[in-house]
Design a protein around this motif. Sequence first.
Motif, PDB file in Angstrom:
ATOM      1  N   THR A   1      -6.118   5.742  -1.115  1.00  0.00           N
ATOM      2  CA  THR A   1      -5.274   4.715  -0.963  1.00  0.00           C
ATOM      3  C   THR A   1      -4.517   4.297   0.153  1.00  0.00           C
ATOM      4  N   PHE A   2      -4.090   5.494   0.683  1.00  0.00           N
ATOM      5  CA  PHE A   2      -3.250   5.283   1.697  1.00  0.00           C
ATOM      6  C   PHE A   2      -3.553   5.223   3.133  1.00  0.00           C
ATOM      7  N   CYS A   3      -4.912   5.025   3.180  1.00  0.00           N
ATOM      8  CA  CYS A   3      -5.751   5.149   4.423  1.00  0.00           C
ATOM      9  C   CYS A   3      -6.433   3.819   4.584  1.00  0.00           C
TER      10      CYS A   3
ATOM     11  N   LEU B   1      -8.508  11.451  -2.677  1.00  0.00           N
ATOM     12  CA  LEU B   1      -7.752  12.467  -2.308  1.00  0.00           C
ATOM     13  C   LEU B   1      -6.561  12.955  -3.166  1.00  0.00           C
ATOM     14  N   SER B   2      -6.351  13.144  -4.463  1.00  0.00           N
ATOM     15  CA  SER B   2      -5.447  13.811  -5.424  1.00  0.00           C
ATOM     16  C   SER B   2      -4.622  12.877  -5.507  1.00  0.00           C
ATOM     17  N   GLU B   3      -5.036  11.584  -5.713  1.00  0.00           N
ATOM     18  CA  GLU B   3      -3.834  10.711  -6.047  1.00  0.00           C
ATOM     19  C   GLU B   3      -3.744  10.130  -7.501  1.00  0.00           C
TER      20      GLU B   3
ATOM     21  N   MET C   1       0.741  -1.115   0.161  1.00  0.00           N
ATOM     22  CA  MET C   1       0.071  -0.006   0.028  1.00  0.00           C
ATOM     23  C   MET C   1       0.910   1.237  -0.072  1.00  0.00           C
ATOM     24  N   THR C   2       0.267   2.383  -0.211  1.00  0.00           N
ATOM     25  CA  THR C   2       0.964   3.635   0.055  1.00  0.00           C
ATOM     26  C   THR C   2       0.775   4.049   1.279  1.00  0.00           C
ATOM     27  N   LYS C   3       1.708   4.697   1.856  1.00  0.00           N
ATOM     28  CA  LYS C   3       1.532   5.178   3.502  1.00  0.00           C
ATOM     29  C   LYS C   3       1.041   6.518   3.329  1.00  0.00           C
ATOM     30  N   SER C   4       1.338   7.133   2.350  1.00  0.00           N
ATOM     31  CA  SER C   4       0.948   8.570   2.343  1.00  0.00           C
ATOM     32  C   SER C   4       0.813   9.165   0.872  1.00  0.00           C
ATOM     33  N   ARG C   5       0.527  10.309   0.838  1.00  0.00           N
ATOM     34  CA  ARG C   5       0.587  10.897  -0.676  1.00  0.00           C
ATOM     35  C   ARG C   5       1.589  11.489  -1.275  1.00  0.00           C
TER      36      ARG C   5
ATOM     37  N   ARG D   1      -9.995   1.653   2.944  1.00  0.00           N
ATOM     38  CA  ARG D   1      -9.930   0.572   2.321  1.00  0.00           C
ATOM     39  C   ARG D   1     -10.966  -0.359   3.106  1.00  0.00           C
TER      40      ARG D   1
END
Lengths: 558, 175
Positions: free
Chosen positions: B71-73, B102-104, A399-403, B77
């Motif tokens: 996707t980071f949260c 959120l702007s990904e 996963m990605t941990k942040s943006r 999910r």
Amino acid sequence: MFQNTKCECGHQNPTGTVLCEYCGKPLVEDLPLDSPLEMRYDGVARRSQKDNPALIDRVWNFFSSVKIAVYLIVITLIGAAIGTIYPQESTFINLDDPAQYYRDTYGTWGAVYQALGFSRTYESWWFIGLLVMIGTSLVVCSLDRVLPLYKALSKQQVRKHLTFINRQQTVYKAKLEQNPEEWTESFAKQLKRKHYKVKIEGTALLAEKNRFSRWGPYINHIGLIIFLLAVLGRGVPAWHMDQYVSMDEGQTKQIPNTNYYVKNEDFTVEYYKDEELPDNLKGTARAKLYETKAVLYECTADCDDPIKEPVLTEVDRHDIQVNSPLSYKGLKLYQYNYEQRIRLITVKPMLVDSRTGEKYGPFELPMSNPPLTYTAGPYTLKLSDVYPDFGMDEQNRPMTKSRDPNNPAFVFIVTGPGLDESGEIYIYFPLPNAEDKQLQQMINASFQKSGNNSGRFSFEVGKMENVSFSEYTTYLNVRVDRAMPYIWVGAAISMIGLVMGFYWHHRRVWLRIDDGILTLGAHTNKNTFGIRSEVAGALKKTGIEVDPKALDNRRNTR
Amino acid sequence: MKRYRKPIQYVILALVILIGGYAVGRSFFTTSPVLKPGQAAPEFVLADLEGNVHDLESYKGKPLVLNFWGTFCPPCRNEMPALQHEYDKWKDKGLELVGINLSEDRISVQRFAEGVGAYFPILLDRNKKTEKKYGLKEYPTTFFITPDGEIQDIVIGGPMSEEDIDSRIRRLFGE
């Protein structure tokens, strides 16, 4: 209370008059008879003084009072001082829960301070209300006094009442040995040499100079009113903006709530070398230069289109340093802060076939908005997934941990000669650290185990010139302050008024000769010593020897 | 001059009330941009994964659930299946359920949505613009918006259970 405002000279004065407008005889006998007269505003009534004030007059009179004005100013000063006890909320860039922050940082007093609203003192309704009231008071006070004063000074009588002359601060009274008309002429000549304007009516004389200095306080007030209006004008959204923009090198960002975009082309921080520093600072990091090479763009089309990229036109560029902002049409971009944080911008990796040792590429891979397909030699790489900040979730899924692109990872599907039609899956970590390389190997090995790839390919960047990265993130403070020119104009006018009032003094001399007795009175609003020596000097030249100190009328009362 | 004295007084006091009133009045309205139930939902214009443009206006007249996610949260999910399930259940009765990412990157969003089985419309925010308009502080945040565009309910954080979402949707339908 009924007050008789008709003077013995026959002039009908308005209510509130202290000295008769015509002859100057005192109308209000509340001072000891021989003390100097109250000469403020030449004894004329303030405009708003009335017998039967209506509601609007009462409001007007409230603001017309100097006493009220002083109270207002004192309360405002106390309020402004309280506002400095703890930092104001507006000084924080990101403050999500002010109540919590003040309690945690400053304890109970901080919590009370915040709860009472003092953490927003300068934006509070009561503070702005006080400023508005001071502004009103300035306008009303000035208007009520300057117009009557102007009228009084422009229609002055030459022959004044004896009481008026005798009760000035500077007084001379004696029997005149010389011919009255001739002496008056020669005295007038002496005063004219001192730049007085002289009017003579028989044996009565009025000499006056620097009347314009009386307008100084009112000009000062006009300046202050412009200043205050400009301060209030900052509340208009289009007049004031205070924003912060952070950018990696090479990054372009929109300035919030504007049509402008700004790009950080390069950021430099330089420190002083040890030999440039004094002994006690050697070995410490002292910044010499912070510089952002910035380009300002204006969006000209597709600005809010969610599908198209905005069309940007360069309008200005500047190397922003501390105290050297980029300035464009009232918009100012100041260097505010920086952070050392390595961020990749673009890498140009090569696809390596580990069986033959052959390398294909390089292909260009930008970290933000990467294209979906790439070609490396005979192979095609399809981007299948992107993780800007790679990590594993609790179920060990990637996963990605942040943006934020702290640790980007790219998943490619490779197709080409000798490969399955569905392709092989590989993950690629562009950051060149050992941990990532190991992770990359592990994940690719697991792909191999599950049959998603044959383990044949890997990625290699090779030379550093194939990597472009941002070393620093710069923080710019974007400001618009359209009130500033008006603040300067207000301050300048205010200064002119102060100088007029301080450095020139309004001086007047009255005299009359009745049956050979000379009565002379003189008045100034500042520097009574000066006017006494001026009068004594003029008298001496006409043959009357007198000590300047002896002219002081107040000597009787002390 | 005397003739004009009264009018001048009125003009000056009127100006004071006008300028002062504006300045003082403004000081009451400079609070942080946090949305509260009862307020109108802020306008947005965003593209979905296929590149079609959607705006808030086009959802007027129908109850709308607006879910901000990334996707980071992990909680985002975890509540995706529940949202999808509720969408399937209420869709035919006129419910609109929209996820705003959120702007990904589009590719990450696409893969993620497929991965968690979210097939309701997903819009792509850009440069955190819409997110800021809605004053988001935590993810996920879900807005329940009435057919006239008024925010009825805000759920900050997650994941929400299916029952929770269900009861809120019921309220949107006035049940």
